[in-house]
Design a protein around this motif. Structure first.
Motif, PDB file in Angstrom:
ATOM      1  N   GLY A 349       0.781  -0.947  -0.026  1.00  0.00           N
ATOM      2  CA  GLY A 349      -0.185  -0.143   0.190  1.00  0.00           C
ATOM      3  C   GLY A 349       0.565   1.173   0.078  1.00  0.00           C
ATOM      4  N   ILE A 350       2.405   1.445  -0.952  1.00  0.00           N
ATOM      5  CA  ILE A 350       3.161   2.417  -0.824  1.00  0.00           C
ATOM      6  C   ILE A 350       2.759   3.712  -1.689  1.00  0.00           C
ATOM      7  CG2 ILE A 350       4.950   2.775  -0.790  1.00  0.00           C
ATOM      8  CD1 ILE A 350       5.916   0.074  -0.385  1.00  0.00           C
ATOM      9  N   GLY A 351       1.580   3.267  -2.866  1.00  0.00           N
ATOM     10  CA  GLY A 351       1.763   4.183  -3.893  1.00  0.00           C
ATOM     11  C   GLY A 351       1.334   5.145  -3.122  1.00  0.00           C
ATOM     12  N   CYS A 352       0.118   6.044  -2.595  1.00  0.00           N
ATOM     13  CA  CYS A 352      -0.260   6.441  -2.921  1.00  0.00           C
ATOM     14  C   CYS A 352       0.048   7.647  -1.563  1.00  0.00           C
ATOM     15  CB  CYS A 352      -2.172   6.039  -1.828  1.00  0.00           C
ATOM     16  SG  CYS A 352      -3.179   7.465  -1.172  1.00  0.00           S
ATOM     17  N   ASN A 353       0.101   6.612  -0.676  1.00  0.00           N
ATOM     18  CA  ASN A 353       1.310   7.490   0.484  1.00  0.00           C
ATOM     19  C   ASN A 353       2.030   8.635  -0.132  1.00  0.00           C
ATOM     20  OD1 ASN A 353       0.079   6.605   3.492  1.00  0.00           O
ATOM     21  ND2 ASN A 353       0.393   4.292   2.398  1.00  0.00           N
ATOM     22  N   THR A 354       3.475   7.378  -1.039  1.00  0.00           N
ATOM     23  CA  THR A 354       4.387   8.066  -1.729  1.00  0.00           C
ATOM     24  C   THR A 354       3.686   9.567  -2.621  1.00  0.00           C
ATOM     25  OG1 THR A 354       5.774   6.179  -1.555  1.00  0.00           O
ATOM     26  CG2 THR A 354       6.666   7.502  -3.012  1.00  0.00           C
ATOM     27  N   GLY A 355       2.643   9.569  -2.422  1.00  0.00           N
ATOM     28  CA  GLY A 355       2.519  10.672  -3.818  1.00  0.00           C
ATOM     29  C   GLY A 355       1.577  11.825  -2.130  1.00  0.00           C
ATOM     30  N   VAL A 356       1.397  11.018  -1.808  1.00  0.00           N
ATOM     31  CA  VAL A 356       1.211  12.868  -0.738  1.00  0.00           C
ATOM     32  C   VAL A 356       2.108  12.907  -0.063  1.00  0.00           C
ATOM     33  CG1 VAL A 356      -1.425  11.303  -0.365  1.00  0.00           C
ATOM     34  CG2 VAL A 356       0.569  11.136   1.098  1.00  0.00           C
ATOM     35  N   ARG A 357       3.252  12.394   0.161  1.00  0.00           N
ATOM     36  CA  ARG A 357       4.285  12.515   0.302  1.00  0.00           C
ATOM     37  C   ARG A 357       5.143  14.451  -0.946  1.00  0.00           C
ATOM     38  NH1 ARG A 357       8.884   9.034   2.972  1.00  0.00           N
ATOM     39  NH2 ARG A 357       9.778  10.739   3.719  1.00  0.00           N
ATOM     40  N   ASP A 358       4.747  13.973  -2.041  1.00  0.00           N
ATOM     41  CA  ASP A 358       4.835  14.338  -2.908  1.00  0.00           C
ATOM     42  C   ASP A 358       4.378  15.783  -3.417  1.00  0.00           C
ATOM     43  OD1 ASP A 358       7.205  12.370  -4.127  1.00  0.00           O
ATOM     44  OD2 ASP A 358       5.846  11.889  -5.464  1.00  0.00           O
ATOM     45  N   SER A 359       2.928  15.925  -2.762  1.00  0.00           N
ATOM     46  CA  SER A 359       2.425  16.563  -2.973  1.00  0.00           C
ATOM     47  C   SER A 359       2.477  18.038  -2.110  1.00  0.00           C
ATOM     48  CB  SER A 359       0.721  16.917  -2.406  1.00  0.00           C
ATOM     49  OG  SER A 359       0.168  15.760  -3.320  1.00  0.00           O
ATOM     50  N   ALA A 360       2.991  16.932  -0.209  1.00  0.00           N
ATOM     51  CA  ALA A 360       2.986  17.893   1.154  1.00  0.00           C
ATOM     52  C   ALA A 360       4.426  19.123   0.021  1.00  0.00           C
ATOM     53  CB  ALA A 360       2.934  17.390   2.119  1.00  0.00           C
ATOM     54  N   LEU A 361       5.467  17.896  -0.046  1.00  0.00           N
ATOM     55  CA  LEU A 361       6.288  18.240  -0.503  1.00  0.00           C
ATOM     56  C   LEU A 361       6.835  19.735  -0.989  1.00  0.00           C
ATOM     57  CD1 LEU A 361       9.673  18.560   0.053  1.00  0.00           C
ATOM     58  CD2 LEU A 361       9.526  16.556  -1.350  1.00  0.00           C
ATOM     59  N   LEU A 362       6.141  19.732  -2.653  1.00  0.00           N
ATOM     60  CA  LEU A 362       5.889  20.566  -3.606  1.00  0.00           C
ATOM     61  C   LEU A 362       5.501  21.463  -2.691  1.00  0.00           C
ATOM     62  CD1 LEU A 362       7.111  21.611  -6.006  1.00  0.00           C
ATOM     63  CD2 LEU A 362       5.199  20.203  -6.929  1.00  0.00           C
ATOM     64  N   GLY A 363       4.054  21.463  -1.995  1.00  0.00           N
ATOM     65  CA  GLY A 363       3.118  22.564  -2.157  1.00  0.00           C
ATOM     66  C   GLY A 363       3.901  23.802  -0.879  1.00  0.00           C
ATOM     67  N   ARG A 364       4.642  22.651   0.223  1.00  0.00           N
ATOM     68  CA  ARG A 364       5.323  23.495   1.251  1.00  0.00           C
ATOM     69  C   ARG A 364       6.887  24.645  -0.039  1.00  0.00           C
ATOM     70  NH1 ARG A 364      10.346  22.979   3.157  1.00  0.00           N
ATOM     71  NH2 ARG A 364      10.241  20.323   3.006  1.00  0.00           N
ATOM     72  N   LEU A 365       7.121  24.268  -0.623  1.00  0.00           N
ATOM     73  CA  LEU A 365       8.018  24.980  -0.867  1.00  0.00           C
ATOM     74  C   LEU A 365       7.202  25.953  -2.545  1.00  0.00           C
ATOM     75  CD1 LEU A 365      10.315  21.768  -2.973  1.00  0.00           C
ATOM     76  CD2 LEU A 365      10.920  23.529  -0.770  1.00  0.00           C
ATOM     77  N   LEU A 366       6.689  25.273  -2.757  1.00  0.00           N
ATOM     78  CA  LEU A 366       5.785  26.607  -3.191  1.00  0.00           C
ATOM     79  C   LEU A 366       5.395  27.753  -2.327  1.00  0.00           C
ATOM     80  CD1 LEU A 366       3.935  24.682  -6.137  1.00  0.00           C
ATOM     81  CD2 LEU A 366       6.482  26.170  -6.960  1.00  0.00           C
ATOM     82  N   ALA A 367       5.160  27.390  -1.791  1.00  0.00           N
ATOM     83  CA  ALA A 367       4.127  28.007  -0.379  1.00  0.00           C
ATOM     84  C   ALA A 367       5.278  29.194   0.015  1.00  0.00           C
ATOM     85  CB  ALA A 367       3.572  27.311   0.618  1.00  0.00           C
ATOM     86  N   GLU A 368       6.752  28.229   0.514  1.00  0.00           N
ATOM     87  CA  GLU A 368       7.577  29.047   1.371  1.00  0.00           C
ATOM     88  C   GLU A 368       8.400  30.196  -0.436  1.00  0.00           C
ATOM     89  OE1 GLU A 368       9.574  25.632   3.470  1.00  0.00           O
ATOM     90  OE2 GLU A 368      10.391  25.759   1.435  1.00  0.00           O
ATOM     91  N   ALA A 369       8.145  29.915  -1.621  1.00  0.00           N
ATOM     92  CA  ALA A 369       8.504  30.234  -2.889  1.00  0.00           C
ATOM     93  C   ALA A 369       7.866  31.639  -3.190  1.00  0.00           C
ATOM     94  CB  ALA A 369       9.044  29.595  -3.677  1.00  0.00           C
ATOM     95  N   GLY A 370       7.143  31.652  -2.206  1.00  0.00           N
ATOM     96  CA  GLY A 370       5.386  32.414  -3.207  1.00  0.00           C
ATOM     97  C   GLY A 370       4.842  31.842  -4.299  1.00  0.00           C
ATOM     98  N   GLY A 371       5.276  30.604  -4.969  1.00  0.00           N
ATOM     99  CA  GLY A 371       4.796  30.626  -6.132  1.00  0.00           C
ATOM    100  C   GLY A 371       6.175  29.980  -7.068  1.00  0.00           C
ATOM    101  N   PHE A 372       6.074  30.431  -8.198  1.00  0.00           N
ATOM    102  CA  PHE A 372       7.256  29.712  -9.343  1.00  0.00           C
ATOM    103  C   PHE A 372       8.372  30.661  -8.448  1.00  0.00           C
ATOM    104  CE2 PHE A 372      10.467  31.038 -12.636  1.00  0.00           C
ATOM    105  CZ  PHE A 372      11.035  29.813 -12.950  1.00  0.00           C
ATOM    106  N   ARG A 373       9.350  30.729  -8.273  1.00  0.00           N
ATOM    107  CA  ARG A 373      10.961  30.458  -8.492  1.00  0.00           C
ATOM    108  C   ARG A 373      12.020  29.147  -9.191  1.00  0.00           C
ATOM    109  NH1 ARG A 373      12.538  31.589  -2.348  1.00  0.00           N
ATOM    110  NH2 ARG A 373      10.441  33.705  -3.219  1.00  0.00           N
ATOM    111  N   ASP A 374      12.944  29.915  -9.613  1.00  0.00           N
ATOM    112  CA  ASP A 374      14.160  29.156 -10.156  1.00  0.00           C
ATOM    113  C   ASP A 374      14.763  28.093  -9.303  1.00  0.00           C
ATOM    114  OD1 ASP A 374      15.499  28.210 -12.140  1.00  0.00           O
ATOM    115  OD2 ASP A 374      17.103  29.708 -12.643  1.00  0.00           O
ATOM    116  N   GLY A 375      14.652  26.903  -9.146  1.00  0.00           N
ATOM    117  CA  GLY A 375      15.090  25.809  -7.821  1.00  0.00           C
ATOM    118  C   GLY A 375      14.460  25.263  -8.047  1.00  0.00           C
ATOM    119  N   VAL A 376      12.910  25.381  -7.948  1.00  0.00           N
ATOM    120  CA  VAL A 376      11.999  24.547  -6.686  1.00  0.00           C
ATOM    121  C   VAL A 376      12.005  23.232  -6.952  1.00  0.00           C
ATOM    122  CG1 VAL A 376       9.527  24.371  -6.295  1.00  0.00           C
ATOM    123  CG2 VAL A 376      10.596  27.165  -5.385  1.00  0.00           C
ATOM    124  N   THR A 377      11.731  23.339  -8.622  1.00  0.00           N
ATOM    125  CA  THR A 377      11.887  21.989  -8.781  1.00  0.00           C
ATOM    126  C   THR A 377      13.002  21.288  -8.813  1.00  0.00           C
ATOM    127  OG1 THR A 377      12.004  22.667 -10.976  1.00  0.00           O
ATOM    128  CG2 THR A 377       9.504  22.318 -11.454  1.00  0.00           C
TER     129      THR A 377
END
Length: 421
Positions: A349-377
């Motif tokens: 049952g690992i797939g979904c749990n890994t996917g929501v980790r992606d969402s949380a990580l990328l969402g946090r980085l975008l929130a800290e940057a205020g949106g797009f910023r070079d280096g986020v991805t």
């Protein structure tokens, strides 16, 4: 003079990971648009349950914040009875130890021992409070959709993208383009055209040949099992092994208005959808599940005799490259999350749990940057590759041990960038 409106983050697909990312952007007041190929959230059967690990729950809570309690209350919590493995024909217990495999027994192609991961990988079930926590995919999507409704465009299948001088546009299946966005996030699953274009084909999804059916039935059909997490194995078929996995909560077994889900999986040749069409739902999938289980023990038969036929759906057992998530040249304005980045077998049952980790990580980085910023991805992909590669290896190792799934140089890959047929 008012500042010009900021271009939105574009997201392809409205699955669990995309919607959770939408929640993260919503809470950070970052504009976004989600493009989904289906015509509505109820377009396809999706009632099967997903088991949530500590890591998955932590990721969801990090995004939802105070709203996590509503999500938690919607989850089912199974406890007390633990795990049981049953013989499908006799209904009697098999070895009750949780599945594991010893990676020290793995061999390289030249016959020498595999150096990596010299340990025993064991499947774990319980997460918070010693409970097995689960929720249906449909239920999770409905909760993550709340507040994002006005940011979704249904009936828009993204097949690729084009970079502009100051952003990116999604390309749809009819050849039209989206509005210009600051970034594009590919969250459109196994057949992601965004993943194919971004990685130049490096992100491969292997078709193991194993197949599955998702189904559900009123909770009263599960009373013969009792409370617990069950793996039910049929080793009698000439074509290959078949099994189902389900978890049963004691408090709901007397309420016919509530439904529990089960997931059936089988080795190649056991489950054959009509014309190999995996988009078919309902009676054709239900009838195959019933035919496979017609000789199963009477305590198990109600799960299939009473199943909600409209919710039955086929699925392929796929997996990304077992070595982990490959590297590709970073594109600052485009990246991928969830199954688009790392497909996994159902083992553990690992797939979904890994996917929501992606969402949380990328969402946090975008929130800290205020949106797009070079280096986020680049920062996101560097961290994601570590935990996701470990997850893919574990998922494949468990599936290899449990289901006999093998990926080698002869294993076909699925063609990304188009709908499954």
């Amino acid at each position: 003079m008012a500042a010009p409106a900021r271009k939105p983050i574009l997201i392809s697909g409205a699955g669990v990971c995309s919607l959770l990312l939408g929640q993260a952007l919503l809470r950070a007041s970052i504009p976004f648009r989600i493009f989904e190929k289906d015509t509505s959230i109820t377009f396809r059967a999706q009632g099967y349950r997903l088991r949530l690990s500590n890591e998955g729950l932590d990721a969801i809570e990090a995004v939802l914040g105070d709203g996590f309690q509503k999500f938690w209350d919607a989850c089912g919590k199974t406890g007390g009875a633990g795990f049981a493995s049953l013989d499908a024909l006799t209904g009697e217990p098999l070895a009750d130890e949780l599945p594991s495999y010893d990676s020290t027994k793995e061999k390289k192609a030249d016959g020498s021992p595999e150096a990596a991961a010299q340990n025993t990988i064991r499947e774990t079930l319980a997460s918070r409070g010693g409970k097995v926590v689960g929720i249906s995919r449909g239920g999770m999507r409905r909760i993550f959709l709340e507040g994002c409704e006005d940011s979704i465009e249904w009936d828009h299948q993204v097949t690729g993208y084009e970079l502009t001088s100051s952003g990116v546009r999604a390309i749809f299946s009819d050849g039209s383009r989206s509005i210009e966005g600051e970034m594009l996030i590919g969250g459109d699953g196994l057949y992601s055209g965004v993943a194919e274009q971004l990685s130049g084909g490096a992100l491969k999804v292997y078709d193991t040949g194993a197949r599955g059916i998702h189904g559900q039935a009123p909770t009263t059909a599960f009373k013969g099992l009792g409370e617990g997490v069950f793996r039910i194995l049929d080793q009698s078929r000439v074509e290959g092994r078949a099994f189902i996995i389900t978890n049963v909560r004691a408090g709901d077994m007397d309420d016919p208005s509530i439904e529990f889900g089960w997931t059936m999986g089988a080795q190649p040749g056991v489950i054959n959808p009509p014309n190999e069409d995996y988009t078919i739902t309902g009676a054709p999938a239900a009838n195959i599940a019933k035919s496979i289980t017609e000789k199963w023990h009477p305590r198990l038969r109600p799960l299939f005799d009473q199943m909600v036929e409209s919710e039955a759906a086929f699925w392929k057992i796929t997996c990304s490259t077992p070595e982990g998530v490959p590297e590709w040249p970073n594109e600052p304005r485009v990246t991928v999350i969830g199954d688009a980045a790392h497909s996994m077998t159902p083992a553990g049952g690992i797939g979904c749990n890994t996917g929501v980790r992606d969402s949380a990580l990328l969402g946090r980085l975008l929130a800290e940057a205020g949106g797009f910023r070079d280096g986020v991805t680049a920062a996101y992909e560097k961290e994601m590759r570590v935990y996701a590669s470990e997850a893919v290896r574990t998922s494949y190792g468990l599936a290899k041990h449990q289901f006999g799934v093998i990926i080698d140089e002869n294993t076909p890959t699925i063609q990304r960038g188009q709908r499954s047929v």
